[in-house]
Design a protein around this motif. Structure first.
Motif, PDB file in Angstrom:
ATOM      1  N   ASP A 187       0.795  -0.921  -0.120  1.00 54.47           N
ATOM      2  CA  ASP A 187       0.031  -0.199   0.531  1.00 54.47           C
ATOM      3  C   ASP A 187       0.782   0.998  -0.044  1.00 54.47           C
ATOM      4  N   ASP A 188       0.286   2.053  -0.647  1.00 53.82           N
ATOM      5  CA  ASP A 188       0.949   3.802  -0.797  1.00 53.82           C
ATOM      6  C   ASP A 188       1.119   3.859   0.930  1.00 53.82           C
ATOM      7  N   GLU A 189       0.520   4.122   1.127  1.00 53.68           N
ATOM      8  CA  GLU A 189       0.878   5.136   3.039  1.00 53.68           C
ATOM      9  C   GLU A 189       1.518   3.247   3.573  1.00 53.68           C
ATOM     10  N   PHE A 190       1.315   2.412   3.181  1.00 53.11           N
ATOM     11  CA  PHE A 190       2.532   1.070   4.111  1.00 53.11           C
ATOM     12  C   PHE A 190       4.123   1.475   4.095  1.00 53.11           C
ATOM     13  N   CYS A 191       4.162   1.819   2.447  1.00 54.97           N
ATOM     14  CA  CYS A 191       5.644   2.432   1.502  1.00 54.97           C
ATOM     15  C   CYS A 191       5.946   4.072   2.343  1.00 54.97           C
TER      16      CYS A 191
ATOM     17  N   MET B 153      -1.387  -9.406   3.403  1.00 55.74           N
ATOM     18  CA  MET B 153      -0.891  -8.313   3.914  1.00 55.74           C
ATOM     19  C   MET B 153      -1.302  -7.788   4.756  1.00 55.74           C
ATOM     20  N   PRO B 154      -0.017  -7.400   6.238  1.00 52.35           N
ATOM     21  CA  PRO B 154      -0.858  -6.492   6.884  1.00 52.35           C
ATOM     22  C   PRO B 154      -2.255  -5.939   7.126  1.00 52.35           C
ATOM     23  N   PRO B 155      -2.865  -6.026   7.276  1.00 56.00           N
ATOM     24  CA  PRO B 155      -4.193  -4.830   7.427  1.00 56.00           C
ATOM     25  C   PRO B 155      -3.833  -3.702   7.694  1.00 56.00           C
ATOM     26  N   PRO B 156      -4.212  -2.209   7.867  1.00 52.67           N
ATOM     27  CA  PRO B 156      -3.998  -0.833   8.589  1.00 52.67           C
ATOM     28  C   PRO B 156      -4.063  -0.911  10.058  1.00 52.67           C
ATOM     29  N   PRO B 157      -5.218  -1.848  10.277  1.00 54.42           N
ATOM     30  CA  PRO B 157      -4.770  -2.496  11.988  1.00 54.42           C
ATOM     31  C   PRO B 157      -3.809  -2.631  12.316  1.00 54.42           C
ATOM     32  N   LEU B 158      -2.881  -3.163  11.996  1.00 50.68           N
ATOM     33  CA  LEU B 158      -1.954  -4.129  12.799  1.00 50.68           C
ATOM     34  C   LEU B 158      -0.212  -2.846  12.328  1.00 50.68           C
ATOM     35  N   TRP B 159      -0.742  -1.596  10.764  1.00 49.71           N
ATOM     36  CA  TRP B 159       0.472  -1.129  10.810  1.00 49.71           C
ATOM     37  C   TRP B 159       1.119  -0.840  12.037  1.00 49.71           C
ATOM     38  N   GLY B 160       0.501  -0.212  13.102  1.00 51.60           N
ATOM     39  CA  GLY B 160       0.969   0.914  14.358  1.00 51.60           C
ATOM     40  C   GLY B 160       2.095   0.093  15.070  1.00 51.60           C
ATOM     41  N   ALA B 161       2.066  -2.153  15.185  1.00 56.48           N
ATOM     42  CA  ALA B 161       3.119  -2.566  15.253  1.00 56.48           C
ATOM     43  C   ALA B 161       4.449  -2.608  14.071  1.00 56.48           C
ATOM     44  N   VAL B 162       4.070  -3.428  13.545  1.00 57.93           N
ATOM     45  CA  VAL B 162       4.040  -3.532  12.060  1.00 57.93           C
ATOM     46  C   VAL B 162       5.065  -2.681  11.254  1.00 57.93           C
TER      47      VAL B 162
END
Length: 561
Positions: A324-328, A542-551
């Protein structure tokens, strides 16, 4: 035997005429005008049986050519010819170039040999073609000049005594001379967003056959000739045929039957735009098509190139859109120079015919190194998911000097004795079929359903899925080619994981139905010093957005170890 006798006799030793032989000289003019360069991506509009597409693919080398035509029969013939010629960097698709959703900003050049005159809405059609061209990309097409300047049609009209009378072509609204007026065509192209428009006169004849008999057979296949003859009684038909034979006899030369024609080479260019894609954030740079490992790989970077590099490696059949763009952006905000890329057979990278990959699994490993080499990166922090995690493991074993750290998401070593996929997933996978890959909505529905099948208890964000898959479809001239990844055999690292000495992070969903959590535990156990982070509620995804805070902090931290 006289020429007239040959015109009335059945000929078995003369090759039948076709459009490629009729337009052989125009084909050479278009080839020179197109000036296709090595590595370019080419769109051939109204490709017919695919000769111009094949020539474009050969000229493009590590680039690729896509031919489109509305005729299913022509596309079938083009596919067969390309297969017989063993051309790998070529695709064909039945599509209307006026409405088809091409991958945006993908092609360097669009070409057409008399394939752009029949659009219902020319301005809309050329605007659509323009969106498929990269900023600065060009269109080169050959079109007929005015009817009265083309002997091949005027002389036949005269022989049929149809001068001034409406033909079948007019009644069917198929006008081969619709782009004859440079002033009108310039206006159409300008409204479609093109600039630098030019016209070059082409004075070359057409060849109707090797002799009068072949030429007559060819002409009698024209729909408007058939239409006019059908309106005549038998006596009038015979007189008309006699006049046509006489016409063809008068135009017979040692190398065939040739009639005069006039055409334009029309050139135009899509204006250059800024180098940052609007769809991404301020740290996203323009996509690049890079030569690597004998193919072309599409890459995109985020952040400061002086920062430590992080290479994102996708799973099977997944283009870089799944990162995801935001992930990057968030990784780049963490002080990383982020690189994502379309693996071969996905996105804008080189694709091979679906079901016929002409490479082995090891090529995907070499491709990842090729991306780093092309960008001048000595070593990178690798982040791989599923198949991409397998690629990252092999790189860490084979090329430890190129790997600064390792993050494995939803991955496995493939070692014997690991837990099998869930019985529920096995049953669901056995029931599924493939979508119509040419139907954007069907492909989005297919992958969204697959996400539900592989997800854990964290709710699937369907709107986000539709956005990701839609963009992947838009960017992929041959999205079905991603299925080729399932035919590849990978290199097992299960007995060599102990050799990995770089900092390693294992991110694994606690509800992964394909690689159950035990696969992640085994990786963390077999790689010395690896850190395992269970991702509660995540499946094989792919890790969904709710997990990005940890990933994301975990990935940045392991890269700083």
């Amino acid at each position: 035997m006289t020429t007239h006798d040959r015109a009335t006799a059945a000929s078995t030793d003369v090759a039948p005429t076709d459009f490629d032989s009729e337009l052989r000289r125009h084909n050479e003019v278009l080839r020179r005008a197109s000036a296709i360069e090595f590595g370019e991506h080419v769109l051939d509009i109204g490709c017919g049986a695919g000769l111009t597409t094949r020539e474009a693919a050969n000229a493009a080398g590590m680039g690729r050519a896509l031919g489109v035509d509305i005729s299913a029969a022509s596309i079938s013939e083009a596919l067969a010819a390309a297969g017989a010629a063993h051309i790998a960097n070529i695709d064909f698709q039945r599509a209307d170039a006026q409405t088809h959703r091409f991958a945006p900003d993908h092609f360097d050049v669009a070409i057409s040999r008399f394939g752009t005159m029949f659009f219902d809405d020319p301005a809309a059609a050329f605007a659509n073609i323009g969106t498929a061209l990269r900023p600065g990309g060009r269109i080169v097409m050959i079109v007929w000049q005015a009817r009265e300047r083309n002997e091949w049609i005027v002389a036949i009209d005269r022989a049929l005594e149809t001068i001034g009378r409406p033909s079948a072509a007019a009644s069917d609204r198929l006008d081969p001379f619709s782009l004859a007026d440079p002033v009108a065509v310039s206006g159409i192209l300008e409204r479609a967003g093109f600039a630098d428009i030019s016209f070059t006169d082409v004075d070359e004849p057409v060849c109707y056959g090797e002799d009068v008999g072949a030429a007559l057979d060819w002409i009698l296949g024209f729909s408007y000739v058939q239409d006019m003859l059908s309106r005549m009684d038998a006596e009038a038909q015979e007189r008309a045929l006699g006049r046509i034979r006489e016409l063809l006899t008068d135009h017979t030369h040692d190398d065939g039957v040739w009639l005069g024609s006039r055409a334009w080479i029309v050139r135009a260019r899509r204006p250059a735009e800024s180098g940052v894609r609007e769809a991404t954030g301020s740290q996203a740079h323009e996509e690049q098509l890079l030569p690597a490992n004998g193919v072309t790989l599409c890459t995109q970077t985020f952040g400061d190139s002086a920062a430590p590099a992080t290479l994102l490696i996708s799973g099977a059949e997944s283009s870089m859109d799944w990162w995801d763009d935001e992930f990057c952006e968030l990784l780049a905000d963490g002080g990383r120079y982020v690189v994502r890329y379309d693996t071969r057979d996905t996105g804008r990278s080189t694709t091979f015919p679906p079901g016929r990959p002409s490479y082995e699994g090891g090529a995907l490993i070499d491709d990842a190194l090729g991306v780093l080499d092309a960008l001048g990166i000595d070593s990178a922090h690798l982040v791989g998911i599923s198949m991409g995690g397998g690629i990252a493991q092999v790189l860490a074993v084979r090329h430890p000097d190129r790997v600064a750290s390792l993050t494995l998401i939803a991955s496995s070593s493939g070692a014997p004795g690991l837990p099998p996929m869930s019985s529920e997933l096995a049953a669901q996978m056995g029931d599924g079929g493939e979508p119509d890959w040419s139907d954007r909505d069907a492909v989005i529905a297919y992958y969204t359903a697959g996400e539900h099948m592989l997800a854990g208890s964290i709710a699937v964000d369907e709107e986000r899925m539709r956005r990701i898959v839609g963009r992947a479809w838009d960017r992929s001239p041959s999205i079905a080619s991603g299925q080729n990844h399932w035919q590849l055999s990978g290199e097992s690292t299960d007995t060599r994981l102990g050799e990995i000495a770089v900092p390693t992070l294992v991110l694994h969903g606690t509800e992964d139905p394909l690689f159950p959590f035990g696969h992640g535990e085994a990786l963390a156990r077999d790689i010395a010093g690896a850190r395992l982070v269970p991702l509660a509620g995540m499946g094989h995804q792919m890790p969904p957005p709710p997990l990005w805070g940890a990933v994301i902090p975990a990935i940045v931290e392991i890269g700083s170890a």
